[in-house]
Design a protein around this motif. Structure first.
Motif, PDB file in Angstrom:
ATOM      1  N   GLY A 307       0.848  -1.131  -0.023  1.00  0.00           N
ATOM      2  CA  GLY A 307      -0.094  -0.020  -0.046  1.00  0.00           C
ATOM      3  C   GLY A 307       0.779   1.428  -0.017  1.00  0.00           C
ATOM      4  O   GLY A 307       2.047   1.419   0.713  1.00  0.00           O
ATOM      5  N   GLN A 308       0.421   2.280  -0.736  1.00  0.00           N
ATOM      6  CA  GLN A 308       1.315   3.473  -0.837  1.00  0.00           C
ATOM      7  C   GLN A 308       0.062   4.520  -0.642  1.00  0.00           C
ATOM      8  O   GLN A 308      -0.744   4.818  -1.314  1.00  0.00           O
ATOM      9  CB  GLN A 308       1.721   3.715  -2.326  1.00  0.00           C
ATOM     10  N   TYR A 309       0.272   5.079   0.755  1.00  0.00           N
ATOM     11  CA  TYR A 309      -0.628   6.059   1.245  1.00  0.00           C
ATOM     12  C   TYR A 309      -0.044   7.371   1.565  1.00  0.00           C
ATOM     13  O   TYR A 309       1.191   7.190   2.185  1.00  0.00           O
ATOM     14  CB  TYR A 309      -1.256   5.290   2.428  1.00  0.00           C
ATOM     15  N   GLU A 310      -0.579   8.460   1.430  1.00  0.00           N
ATOM     16  CA  GLU A 310      -0.227   9.681   2.364  1.00  0.00           C
ATOM     17  C   GLU A 310      -0.594   9.376   3.664  1.00  0.00           C
ATOM     18  O   GLU A 310      -2.027   9.406   3.815  1.00  0.00           O
ATOM     19  CB  GLU A 310      -0.871  11.002   1.800  1.00  0.00           C
ATOM     20  N   LEU A 311       0.266   9.374   4.568  1.00  0.00           N
ATOM     21  CA  LEU A 311      -0.079   8.968   6.052  1.00  0.00           C
ATOM     22  C   LEU A 311      -0.399  10.034   7.026  1.00  0.00           C
ATOM     23  O   LEU A 311      -0.252   9.993   8.187  1.00  0.00           O
ATOM     24  CB  LEU A 311       0.966   7.935   6.441  1.00  0.00           C
ATOM     25  N   GLY A 312      -0.397  11.193   6.393  1.00  0.00           N
ATOM     26  CA  GLY A 312      -1.175  12.330   7.353  1.00  0.00           C
ATOM     27  C   GLY A 312      -0.270  12.904   8.412  1.00  0.00           C
ATOM     28  O   GLY A 312       0.975  12.785   8.190  1.00  0.00           O
ATOM     29  N   SER A 313      -0.899  13.184   9.496  1.00  0.00           N
ATOM     30  CA  SER A 313      -0.428  13.753  10.511  1.00  0.00           C
ATOM     31  C   SER A 313       0.737  12.762  11.226  1.00  0.00           C
ATOM     32  O   SER A 313       1.392  13.270  12.075  1.00  0.00           O
ATOM     33  CB  SER A 313      -1.203  14.267  11.381  1.00  0.00           C
ATOM     34  N   THR A 314       0.753  11.532  11.073  1.00  0.00           N
ATOM     35  CA  THR A 314       1.777  10.684  11.702  1.00  0.00           C
ATOM     36  C   THR A 314       3.059  11.229  11.192  1.00  0.00           C
ATOM     37  O   THR A 314       3.969  10.951  12.023  1.00  0.00           O
ATOM     38  CB  THR A 314       1.511   9.280  11.273  1.00  0.00           C
ATOM     39  N   PHE A 315       3.310  12.084  10.065  1.00  0.00           N
ATOM     40  CA  PHE A 315       4.757  12.474   9.651  1.00  0.00           C
ATOM     41  C   PHE A 315       4.956  13.529  10.413  1.00  0.00           C
ATOM     42  O   PHE A 315       6.111  13.802  10.339  1.00  0.00           O
ATOM     43  CB  PHE A 315       4.239  12.966   8.469  1.00  0.00           C
ATOM     44  N   LYS A 316       4.473  14.440  11.328  1.00  0.00           N
ATOM     45  CA  LYS A 316       4.410  15.641  11.810  1.00  0.00           C
ATOM     46  C   LYS A 316       5.566  15.390  13.080  1.00  0.00           C
ATOM     47  O   LYS A 316       6.346  16.201  13.145  1.00  0.00           O
ATOM     48  CB  LYS A 316       3.440  16.190  12.601  1.00  0.00           C
TER      49      LYS A 316
END
Length: 609
Positions: A307-316
Motif C-alpha cells: 500500500g502506498q498512502y499519504e499517511l497524514g499527521s503521523t509524519f509531523k
C-alpha cells in the motif's frame, strides 16, 4: 626397410683370404639383427606405456577437478529433467518464532485419465462430475470420447475423493503420488506466507514452488537439501497474529472500513511479531489476481507492504524530531501557529484556530499543520529530504517478501518550498504502513536505524544513528502526551503507557485529485513510552462512524479505539507487566467514539485564484 645380408660376399671373401671362419660373420650379423629387433620392440612398448599413462592421468585429473568443483559449490536440490522425474527432497516447514507450524507438507494423490483405456467414458464422466462438482460433465464426456491420450482430472485430491474415484472401477482413471503444501491455520498470516503451487510435475511426482510471500522469497532455501529439513522460523507469533487479525476484523466492521492493516514490530531487533492485511485469503485455495478495478480490491493485495498512502499527521513527528536533534528548538519553544499560512499561491490551514503561538509539544499534541510547516522551514528542504531518506522513506523496505519492491514510495521528483511544507504534515509523499513502522521504530530505538525482518533470531549489523538518543526521547515524550491529552486520548490503555500520533489523509483519486469523503486513518504508536519496546501501526481504509448523528472519519474516532483494543489484547501476551499508577486515566468503554476538542486536524490546500 633394407635388410642387411647375414653372409655379405665381400666380407666372406676377405675372411677366407685371412683364413677366418666365415660362419662367425653370419653369427655376428644375426646377433646384431636380433638386438635391433629388440630395441624397436622396446621403444614401441615405451610409447604405448606413455600414452596409457597420459590417458589415466587425464581421466583421474578430470574426476579430481569435478570432485573439487562439487565440494566447493553450494548444495542445491536435484531437479527432474523430465516431467516424470522423482522429486527427491522435501520442502521445509515454516514455523512461527515458537516453533508452531505455519506451512508443511502432506502426502496426497493426483488423478489423471487415459481416455483410450476407458471402458465406459460416459459413465466415467458422470461419476467424476458427481465426485468433483466443479467439473463440467459435458466437457469431460467430449474429452473422454475424443482423440486425447492423456489429461489431468485433479492435481490433488483427498483420501475420500481418491476412494470414490477408485470405486468407479474405471481402468482409464489412474492415481499418482505427490506432496502438497498445506497451511493448517487457513487464512491466518496469509499475506506473509503467500502461498505455493506446482512447478515441474508428472504423474508420479510434482515440484512444489513458492508463488508469493515468504514462500517465494525463501523458495530456494526451503527446497535446499543442504538444510537437512530444518524449518524456516519466522519472527511472527501465532497468538499475536490471531489477536491482531481478530481485532482488525472487528474494527473494520464497527468502523465500516473497506480494509485494514496492522504491524507489530519489536523495536530493538526489527522483528515483526504480527502483520495483517484485511481482507485476506486462504493460501490453501489461493484466489486468482483481479484483472480490473483497483489493486486494493483484491484480497491478495498486502496493504502493509504494497500500500502506498499519504499517511497524514503521523509524519509531523519527523520534522519536530529532526529540529530537536539539530538544536533548533526544544519542547517548550514557541512556534507561530497563526493560520492561514501562505506559501506561494497556496494557503495552509488548520482545522481549529490554535491561536498565535503553540509550544513545540503542543504542535504535536494539537496536530497543527501551520506550526509543523514553520518547524520544517527552520530545517530547510535539503536537510528535511536527507533526514527522511535516512529514515528509509524513499526506497522499498528490505523485508523478506517478494512483494516488497512493489512498495516503492511515491516521492516528489522536485522538492520546492510547498512540497517541503506538505510533506512535513504527511501529504505529497506516499509510503507504506511498514515504512511508517520502521521510521517510528527508529525514533523509539533511541534514534538508531531499525531494519525490519520476518526471520527470527537472525544476526544483523547495528543500524546507523539517525538522531541523538536525547532528541528521540523527547519525541517519544511528545507522542505520549498526544495520548494523555491530545487527539489520541482513546488510545490510553491503563498500565501500558501508550505513545502515538494520529493521521487522517484524504484518499487520492486514480484520475488525480482527492475524494471528498474517503480517507486513510492511521495511528502510529509505541509502548511502553518510558522504555519503548514495541511499535504498532494500525490503518483503516475508508473508515466512517456516526457520532450524535454526524458522520466522522478522523483517526481519533476510528482507528485509535481499534488500536487501543489491540494493545489491550497483545500487551499481556507480550509479557508486559502493567504499570500501576492511580493517576492513569481509565477507559469505561471499548470502541466508544466521542468528540474531542482537539480532533485530528484536516488538511486543506486551497489554490489562491
Amino acid at each position: 626397410m633394407i635388410r642387411t645380408p647375414l653372409r655379405p660376399l665381400a666380407r666372406i671373401l676377405r675372411a677366407r683370404e685371412r683364413g677366418d671362419n666365415p660362419d662367425d660373420i653370419e653369427a655376428e650379423n644375426r646377433r646384431r639383427r636380433h638386438e635391433e629387433i629388440q630395441d624397436r620392440a622396446r621403444r614401441r612398448a615405451e610409447k604405448r606405456l606413455i600414452v596409457m599413462a597420459g590417458c589415466f592421468l587425464l581421466a583421474f585429473g578430470t574426476v579430481a577437478v569435478r570432485m573439487g568443483t562439487l565440494a566447493s559449490s553450494e548444495p542445491s536440490e536435484p531437479r527432474g529433467q523430465v516431467l516424470s522425474a522423482q522429486i527427491i527432497s522435501q520442502r521445509a516447514d515454516i514455523t512461527d518464532r515458537r516453533g508452531r507450524v505455519l506451512a508443511t507438507n502432506l502426502l496426497t494423490h493426483s488423478v489423471y485419465a487415459h481416455p483410450h483405456q476407458m471402458i465406459d467414458p460416459v459413465r466415467a464422466a458422470e461419476g467424476l462430475a458427481r465426485i468433483f462438482p466443479d467439473l463440467d460433465q459435458e466437457r469431460l464426456t467430449r474429452d473422454f470420447t475424443g482423440d486425447r491420450k492423456f489429461m489431468w482430472i485433479k492435481r490433488k485430491i483427498s483420501p475420500e475423493q481418491m476412494q470414490a474415484v477408485h470405486d468407479l472401477g474405471e481402468p482409464g482413471l489412474l492415481f499418482g503420488p505427490r506432496e502438497m503444501r498445506i497451511y493448517p491455520n487457513a487464512d491466518l498470516a496469509s499475506h506473509i506466507l503467500g502461498g505455493s503451487g506446482f512447478g515441474n510435475e508428472g504423474v508420479a511426482s510434482a515440484e512444489v514452488i513458492g508463488v508469493a510471500g515468504v514462500e517465494k522469497a525463501f523458495d530456494a532455501w526451503l527446497r535446499d537439501p543442504g538444510n537437512e529439513g530444518a524449518p524456516l522460523a519466522l519472527s511472527i507469533d501465532l497468538t499475536l497474529q490471531q489477536a491482531m487479525e481478530d481485532v482488525l476484523a472487528s474494527g473494520m466492521t464497527l468502523m465500516n472500513a473497506k480494509g485494514a492493516t496492522g504491524i507489530l514490530m519489536e523495536v530493538s531487533t526489527g522483528e515483526i511479531l504480527a502483520m495483517a492485511s484485511l481482507p485476506d485469503f486462504d493460501p490453501n485455495d489461493r484466489p486468482r489476481p483481479l484483472l480490473t478495478g483497483e489493486p486494493s480490491d483484491s484480497p491478495l493485495f498486502n496493504r502493509a507492504v504494497q500500500g502506498q498512502y499519504e499517511l497524514g499527521s503521523t509524519f509531523k513527528i519527523f520534522p519536530v524530531a529532526q529540529a530537536l536533534d539539530l538544536g533548533l528548538i526544544n519542547p517548550s519553544s514557541g512556534i507561530n501557529a497563526q493560520a492561514p499560512m501562505r506559501i506561494g499561491r497556496f494557503l495552509i490551514n488548520d482545522f481549529h484556530n490554535y491561536g498565535r503561538e503553540l509550544s513545540v509539544t503542543d504542535v504535536i499534541v494539537k496536530s497543527s499543520n501551520v506550526a509543523t510547516v514553520r518547524i520544517a522551514q527552520m530545517i530547510g528542504p535539503d536537510r528535511q529530504r536527507e533526514f527522511l531518506e535516512k529514515l528509509g522513506l524513499f526506497v522499498p523496505t528490505p523485508i523478506e517478501m517478494v512483494e516488497a519492491p512493489t512498495g516503492q514510495p511515491l516521492v516528489p521528483t522536485r522538492w520546492p518550498a510547498v512540497t517541503a511544507a506538505t510533506v512535513s504534515f504527511g501529504h505529497g509523499l506516499a509510503a507504506s504502513p511498514l515504512h511508517l513502522a520502521v521510521a517510528y521504530a527508529t525514533i523509539a530505538n533511541g534514534g538508531k536505524r531499525v531494519t525490519p525482518t520476518l526471520v527470527h533470531g537472525r544476526q544483523r549489523p547495528e543500524g546507523e544513528q539517525i538522531m541523538s538518543p536525547r532528541a528521540a526521547a523527547m519525541a517519544v515524550d511528545m507522542l505520549r502526551q498526544v495520548v494523555t491529552r491530545g487527539t489520541a486520548r482513546q488510545a490510553e490503555v491503563p498500565g501500558y503507557e501508550v505513545a502515538g500520533k494520529t493521521g487522517t489523509a484524504d484518499k487520492p483519486r486514480a484520475a488525480g485529485g482527492y475524494y471528498e469523503n474517503k480517507v486513510i486513518a492511521t495511528f502510529a504508536s509505541t509502548f511502553p513510552a518510558s522504555d519503548p519496546k514495541y511499535v504498532l501501526i494500525v490503518a483503516l481504509d475508508e473508515p466512517s462512524t456516526t457520532i450524535n448523528g454526524t458522520q466522522v472519519r478522523t483517526a481519533g474516532h476510528t482507528v485509535v479505539p481499534v488500536s487501543a483494543e489491540l494493545i489491550r489484547r497483545v500487551a499481556p501476551l507480550l509479557g508486559l507487566e502493567p504499570v500501576t499508577d492511580e493517576n492513569l486515566p481509565t477507559i469505561t468503554a471499548r470502541f466508544e467514539p466521542r468528540v474531542e476538542p482537539g480532533a485530528e486536524a484536516a488538511v486543506r490546500l486551497v489554490a489562491n485564484q
